[in-house]
Design a protein around this motif. Structure first.
Motif, short mmCIF file in Angstrom:
data_model
loop_
_atom_site.label_atom_id
_atom_site.label_comp_id
_atom_site.label_asym_id
_atom_site.label_seq_id
_atom_site.Cartn_x
_atom_site.Cartn_y
_atom_site.Cartn_z
N ILE A 16 0.84 -1.20 0.00
CA ILE A 16 0.00 0.00 0.00
C ILE A 16 0.87 1.25 0.00
CG2 ILE A 16 -1.63 1.33 1.40
CD1 ILE A 16 -2.92 -1.38 2.14
N TYR A 17 1.98 1.23 0.76
CA TYR A 17 2.89 2.38 0.78
C TYR A 17 3.49 2.63 -0.60
CZ TYR A 17 6.65 5.50 2.03
OH TYR A 17 7.49 6.57 2.09
N VAL A 18 3.93 1.57 -1.25
CA VAL A 18 4.50 1.70 -2.59
C VAL A 18 3.45 2.22 -3.56
CG1 VAL A 18 5.41 0.39 -4.55
CG2 VAL A 18 6.34 0.03 -2.27
N MET A 19 2.23 1.72 -3.45
CA MET A 19 1.17 2.19 -4.35
C MET A 19 0.88 3.67 -4.13
SD MET A 19 -1.38 -1.10 -4.45
CE MET A 19 -2.69 -0.15 -5.17
N LEU A 20 0.86 4.13 -2.88
CA LEU A 20 0.63 5.55 -2.61
C LEU A 20 1.74 6.41 -3.22
CD1 LEU A 20 -0.61 5.52 1.10
CD2 LEU A 20 -1.94 6.01 -0.95
N GLY A 21 2.98 5.96 -3.10
CA GLY A 21 4.09 6.68 -3.70
C GLY A 21 4.00 6.73 -5.21
N VAL A 22 3.66 5.61 -5.82
CA VAL A 22 3.54 5.55 -7.28
C VAL A 22 2.40 6.44 -7.76
CG1 VAL A 22 2.90 4.03 -9.19
CG2 VAL A 22 4.62 3.30 -7.55
N PHE A 23 1.29 6.45 -7.03
CA PHE A 23 0.17 7.30 -7.43
C PHE A 23 0.54 8.78 -7.36
CE2 PHE A 23 -2.96 3.81 -5.97
CZ PHE A 23 -2.80 3.15 -7.17
N ASP A 24 1.29 9.17 -6.33
CA ASP A 24 1.72 10.57 -6.22
C ASP A 24 2.65 10.95 -7.37
OD1 ASP A 24 0.24 11.11 -4.00
OD2 ASP A 24 1.91 10.97 -2.58
N VAL A 25 3.58 10.08 -7.70
CA VAL A 25 4.51 10.36 -8.80
C VAL A 25 3.76 10.43 -10.13
CG1 VAL A 25 6.47 9.45 -10.10
CG2 VAL A 25 6.52 9.43 -7.60
N GLN A 26 2.82 9.53 -10.35
CA GLN A 26 2.05 9.53 -11.59
C GLN A 26 1.20 10.79 -11.70
OE1 GLN A 26 2.44 7.10 -13.93
NE2 GLN A 26 1.28 8.46 -15.25
N ARG A 27 0.60 11.20 -10.59
CA ARG A 27 -0.21 12.43 -10.58
C ARG A 27 0.65 13.63 -10.93
NH1 ARG A 27 -1.97 15.31 -5.33
NH2 ARG A 27 -0.17 14.09 -4.69
N ALA A 28 1.84 13.70 -10.35
CA ALA A 28 2.75 14.81 -10.64
C ALA A 28 3.23 14.76 -12.09
CB ALA A 28 3.94 14.79 -9.69
N SER A 29 3.45 13.57 -12.60
CA SER A 29 3.88 13.43 -13.99
C SER A 29 2.80 13.91 -14.96
CB SER A 29 4.24 11.97 -14.26
OG SER A 29 4.61 11.79 -15.60
N TYR A 30 1.57 13.50 -14.73
CA TYR A 30 0.47 13.98 -15.57
C TYR A 30 0.33 15.50 -15.46
CZ TYR A 30 -1.36 9.27 -16.43
OH TYR A 30 -1.53 7.98 -16.82
N GLY A 31 0.42 16.02 -14.25
CA GLY A 31 0.30 17.46 -14.05
C GLY A 31 1.40 18.23 -14.74
N ALA A 32 2.64 17.73 -14.65
CA ALA A 32 3.77 18.41 -15.26
C ALA A 32 3.64 18.44 -16.79
CB ALA A 32 5.08 17.74 -14.85
N THR A 33 3.21 17.34 -17.36
CA THR A 33 3.02 17.29 -18.81
C THR A 33 1.94 18.27 -19.26
OG1 THR A 33 3.69 14.98 -18.82
CG2 THR A 33 2.49 15.77 -20.74
N ALA A 34 0.82 18.28 -18.55
CA ALA A 34 -0.26 19.19 -18.90
C ALA A 34 0.15 20.64 -18.66
CB ALA A 34 -1.51 18.86 -18.09
N ALA A 35 0.91 20.88 -17.60
CA ALA A 35 1.31 22.25 -17.27
C ALA A 35 2.26 22.83 -18.32
CB ALA A 35 1.97 22.28 -15.89
N THR A 36 3.22 22.04 -18.78
CA THR A 36 4.15 22.57 -19.78
C THR A 36 3.44 22.84 -21.10
OG1 THR A 36 4.85 20.32 -20.34
CG2 THR A 36 6.22 21.54 -18.79
N ARG A 37 2.53 21.96 -21.46
CA ARG A 37 1.78 22.19 -22.71
C ARG A 37 0.89 23.42 -22.60
NH1 ARG A 37 -3.05 21.15 -25.22
NH2 ARG A 37 -2.89 20.61 -27.43
N ALA A 38 0.19 23.57 -21.48
CA ALA A 38 -0.69 24.73 -21.30
C ALA A 38 0.12 26.02 -21.23
CB ALA A 38 -1.50 24.55 -20.01
#
Length: 138
Positions: A16-38
Motif C-alpha cells: 500500500i505504501y508503494v502504491m501511494l508513492g507511485v500514485f503521487d509520482v504519476q499524478r505529478a507526472s500527468y500534471g507536469a506534462t499538462a502544465a508545460t503544454r498549457a
C-alpha cells in the motif's frame, strides 16, 4: 489463521505504501506534462499589445492551474521558459520546462535532512509560426 493475518499485514502494508508513492509520482507526472503544454500555448497566443513579461505571467498562471488540477502547488522557480532565437517573433520557438520534486508519503520531518523525493520533469516546445505578426516588446 494467525500466520495468515501476520503475513497479510507484513506484505500489504509495504504494498500500500508503494502504491501511494507511485500514485503521487504519476499524478505529478500527468500534471507536469499538462502544465508545460498549457504554459507553452498560453505564451504563444498572447494577445497583441502585451509584452513578453505579460506572456510569461500568462504562461505561469496556465501552468499553475494545470498543476492545481492535480492537487499540486507550483512554485515560480519550478517553471522555466526559454525562446529561440527571440520571444514572440516569427519563426521562433518557445520551450517550457518544469522540474518538480514529489516527496515520498508519510516521511516525518523529525528524521532530519532533506526528505526523500522523486524528481519529475517535463518539457514542451511550441513553435510561434513563420507567418505570424511579431508581438511583445521589440
Amino acid at each position: 489463521m494467525v500466520e495468515f493475518s501476520w503475513l497479510a499485514l507484513l506484505l500489504l502494508v509495504p504494498l500500500i505504501y508503494v502504491m501511494l508513492g507511485v500514485f503521487d509520482v504519476q499524478r505529478a507526472s500527468y500534471g507536469a506534462t499538462a502544465a508545460t503544454r498549457a504554459a507553452g500555448r498560453a505564451f504563444i497566443i498572447v494577445p497583441a499589445g502585451m509584452t513578453e513579461d505579460d506572456a510569461r505571467a500568462r504562461a505561469f498562471e496556465a501552468a499553475r492551474l494545470a498543476m492545481k488540477d492535480q492537487g499540486i502547488e507550483l512554485e515560480s522557480g519550478d517553471l522555466s521558459i526559454t525562446c529561440e532565437p527571440e520571444c514572440l517573433q516569427p519563426g521562433s520557438t518557445v520551450t517550457v520546462e518544469l522540474e518538480y520534486a514529489v516527496a515520498l508519503p508519510f516521511i516525518p520531518d523529525a528524521l532530519g535532512g532533506e526528505p526523500p523525493a522523486v524528481h519529475v520533469s517535463a518539457s514542451h516546445t511550441e513553435p510561434y509560426g513563420d507567418y505570424r505578426e511579431a508581438k511583445g516588446s521589440p
